[in-house]
Design a protein around this motif. Structure first.
Motif, PDB file in Angstrom:
ATOM      1  N   ARG A   1       0.539  -1.369  -0.111  1.00 38.12           N
ATOM      2  CA  ARG A   1       0.393   0.057   0.088  1.00 38.12           C
ATOM      3  C   ARG A   1       1.188   1.189  -0.441  1.00 38.12           C
ATOM      4  O   ARG A   1       0.465   2.685  -0.527  1.00 38.12           O
ATOM      5  CB  ARG A   1      -1.436   0.213   1.582  1.00 38.12           C
ATOM      6  N   VAL A   2       1.724   0.990  -0.210  1.00 36.02           N
ATOM      7  CA  VAL A   2       2.983   2.243   0.784  1.00 36.02           C
ATOM      8  C   VAL A   2       3.758   2.762  -0.964  1.00 36.02           C
ATOM      9  O   VAL A   2       3.742   3.812  -1.369  1.00 36.02           O
ATOM     10  CB  VAL A   2       4.301   2.167   1.338  1.00 36.02           C
ATOM     11  N   ALA A   3       3.775   1.259  -1.337  1.00 30.37           N
ATOM     12  CA  ALA A   3       4.406   1.453  -2.408  1.00 30.37           C
ATOM     13  C   ALA A   3       3.101   2.178  -3.806  1.00 30.37           C
ATOM     14  O   ALA A   3       3.458   2.518  -5.189  1.00 30.37           O
ATOM     15  CB  ALA A   3       4.455   0.526  -2.895  1.00 30.37           C
ATOM     16  N   ILE A   4       1.992   1.902  -3.735  1.00 32.53           N
ATOM     17  CA  ILE A   4       0.738   2.301  -4.415  1.00 32.53           C
ATOM     18  C   ILE A   4       0.408   4.016  -4.207  1.00 32.53           C
ATOM     19  O   ILE A   4       0.336   5.018  -4.497  1.00 32.53           O
ATOM     20  CB  ILE A   4      -0.608   1.990  -3.770  1.00 32.53           C
ATOM     21  N   ALA A   5       0.627   4.085  -3.201  1.00 33.06           N
ATOM     22  CA  ALA A   5       0.698   5.913  -2.495  1.00 33.06           C
ATOM     23  C   ALA A   5       1.978   6.637  -2.668  1.00 33.06           C
ATOM     24  O   ALA A   5       1.596   6.984  -3.485  1.00 33.06           O
ATOM     25  CB  ALA A   5       0.877   5.864  -0.608  1.00 33.06           C
ATOM     26  N   ARG A   6       3.226   5.740  -2.804  1.00 31.50           N
ATOM     27  CA  ARG A   6       4.478   6.448  -3.755  1.00 31.50           C
ATOM     28  C   ARG A   6       3.792   6.329  -5.518  1.00 31.50           C
ATOM     29  O   ARG A   6       4.243   7.529  -5.781  1.00 31.50           O
ATOM     30  CB  ARG A   6       5.243   5.146  -3.716  1.00 31.50           C
ATOM     31  N   ALA A   7       3.348   5.459  -6.224  1.00 28.78           N
ATOM     32  CA  ALA A   7       3.105   5.447  -7.737  1.00 28.78           C
ATOM     33  C   ALA A   7       1.853   6.802  -7.427  1.00 28.78           C
ATOM     34  O   ALA A   7       2.132   7.877  -7.923  1.00 28.78           O
ATOM     35  CB  ALA A   7       2.448   4.396  -7.686  1.00 28.78           C
ATOM     36  N   LEU A   8       1.115   6.851  -6.824  1.00 29.86           N
ATOM     37  CA  LEU A   8       0.229   8.156  -6.678  1.00 29.86           C
ATOM     38  C   LEU A   8       0.852   9.623  -6.651  1.00 29.86           C
ATOM     39  O   LEU A   8      -0.142  10.139  -6.939  1.00 29.86           O
ATOM     40  CB  LEU A   8      -0.779   7.478  -5.540  1.00 29.86           C
ATOM     41  N   ALA A   9       2.397   9.259  -5.514  1.00 31.24           N
ATOM     42  CA  ALA A   9       2.426  10.598  -5.118  1.00 31.24           C
ATOM     43  C   ALA A   9       2.832  11.419  -6.591  1.00 31.24           C
ATOM     44  O   ALA A   9       3.104  12.460  -6.839  1.00 31.24           O
ATOM     45  CB  ALA A   9       3.151  10.606  -4.403  1.00 31.24           C
ATOM     46  N   MET A  10       2.781  10.855  -7.435  1.00 32.88           N
ATOM     47  CA  MET A  10       3.583  11.427  -8.905  1.00 32.88           C
ATOM     48  C   MET A  10       2.381  11.992  -9.489  1.00 32.88           C
ATOM     49  O   MET A  10       2.588  12.853 -10.925  1.00 32.88           O
ATOM     50  CB  MET A  10       4.141  10.398  -9.471  1.00 32.88           C
ATOM     51  N   ASP A  11       1.167  11.994  -9.489  1.00 33.53           N
ATOM     52  CA  ASP A  11      -0.010  12.406 -10.304  1.00 33.53           C
ATOM     53  C   ASP A  11      -0.397  11.817 -11.413  1.00 33.53           C
ATOM     54  O   ASP A  11      -0.386  12.151 -12.645  1.00 33.53           O
ATOM     55  CB  ASP A  11      -0.298  13.698  -9.781  1.00 33.53           C
TER      56      ASP A  11
END
Ligand code: ADP
Ligand code: MG
Length: 245
Positions: free
Chosen positions: A149-159
């Motif tokens: 889930r952290v990895a997903i948040a990290r991917a989302l952080a790049m918009d």
């Protein structure tokens, strides 16, 4: 479907030496669409994901993202990679950095955000994946499901304009699979464009707009999930489904 295309592959061919790993691939993913890719091991699913992100070169054909051809290299390519996030089977978090730092890092480096701004965005996204209370932990202090889930948040952080998932739950213990799939379901409902390689047929049935079935480097079927699961047209798909369902 009657939506704008976001990802368009036309007649894409790729080889690894003698192996024709992607054969005449035509695939369009519309804005907001969720496409689940399934198929036997070695059929080219991971290569397809990596190709969309230009982590792999192709021998012929074209790939467009939001109407633009994929750049070959340089700054434009780095920019493109930021537009298409990728979540892998192995979470690939930085072990010596906190969860918050993991999510903020590329925002500062690639998106050139100020650290405060990046951290604020990271906290919002950690909240969105249910991990607001874990920002200061290190990856090793978290379960596999939490790390993914952290990895997903990290991917989302790049918009990103789209997210690619390559077997995001395959490395997880069974009891952690659902917490990751639920986050992905929510993203799908929020309108994120997603290409998801997965063996989770429940996810495919409920979240996918289309199922793409690959075998031997080819797209064999590309249909609505219910049609695919109830009436697979090809022998290859029937055989595959009989083994996994
Ligand atoms: P899948 O994800 O569907 O299991 P892959 O895309 O990983 O399939 O692999 C497709 C085929 O390409 C397999 O036969 C695999 O062994 C081969 N392959 C994958 N990566 C490489 C590589 N870097 N070099 C050579 N062959 C590769
Ligand atoms: Mg794979």
């Amino acid at each position: 479907m009657a939506v704008d295309p976001l990802i368009e592959l036309r007649d894409v061919n790729k080889y690894y030496g003698e192996l024709h790993v992607l054969q005449d691939i035509d695939l369009t993913v519309g804005k907001g669409e969720v496409v689940v890719v399934i198929g036997p091991s070695g059929s080219g699913k991971s290569t397809l994901c990596r190709t969309i992100n230009r982590l792999e070169t192709i021998e012929s054909g074209s790939i467009r993202l939001d109407g633009q051809p994929l750049p070959e290299e340089g700054k434009a390519l780095a920019q493109l990679r930021a537009e298409v996030g990728m979540v892998f089977q192995s979470f690939n978090l930085f072990a010596h950095k906190t969860v918050l730092q993991n999510v903020s890092l590329a925002q500062v480096k690639v998106r050139k955000r100020k650290k405060d701004e990046a951290d604020k965005r990271s906290r919002e996204l950690l909240d969105r994946v249910g991990l607001a209370a874990h920002a200061d932990k290190f990856p090793a202090q978290m379960s596999g499901g939490q790390q993914q889930r952290v990895a997903i948040a990290r991917a989302l952080a790049m918009d990103p304009k789209a997210l690619l998932f390559d077997e995001p739950t395959s490395a997880l213990d069974p009891e952690m699979i659902n917490e990751v799939l639920e986050v992905m379901q929510q993203l799908a409902r929020d309108g994120m464009t997603m290409v998801v390689v997965t063996h989770e047929m429940g996810f495919a049935r409920t979240a996918a707009d289309r199922v793409v079935f690959m075998a031997d480097g080819k797209i064999v079927e590309d249909r609505a999930p219910e049609e695919f699961f109830t009436h697979p047209e090809s022998e290859r798909a029937r055989d595959f489904l009989s083994k996994i369902l």
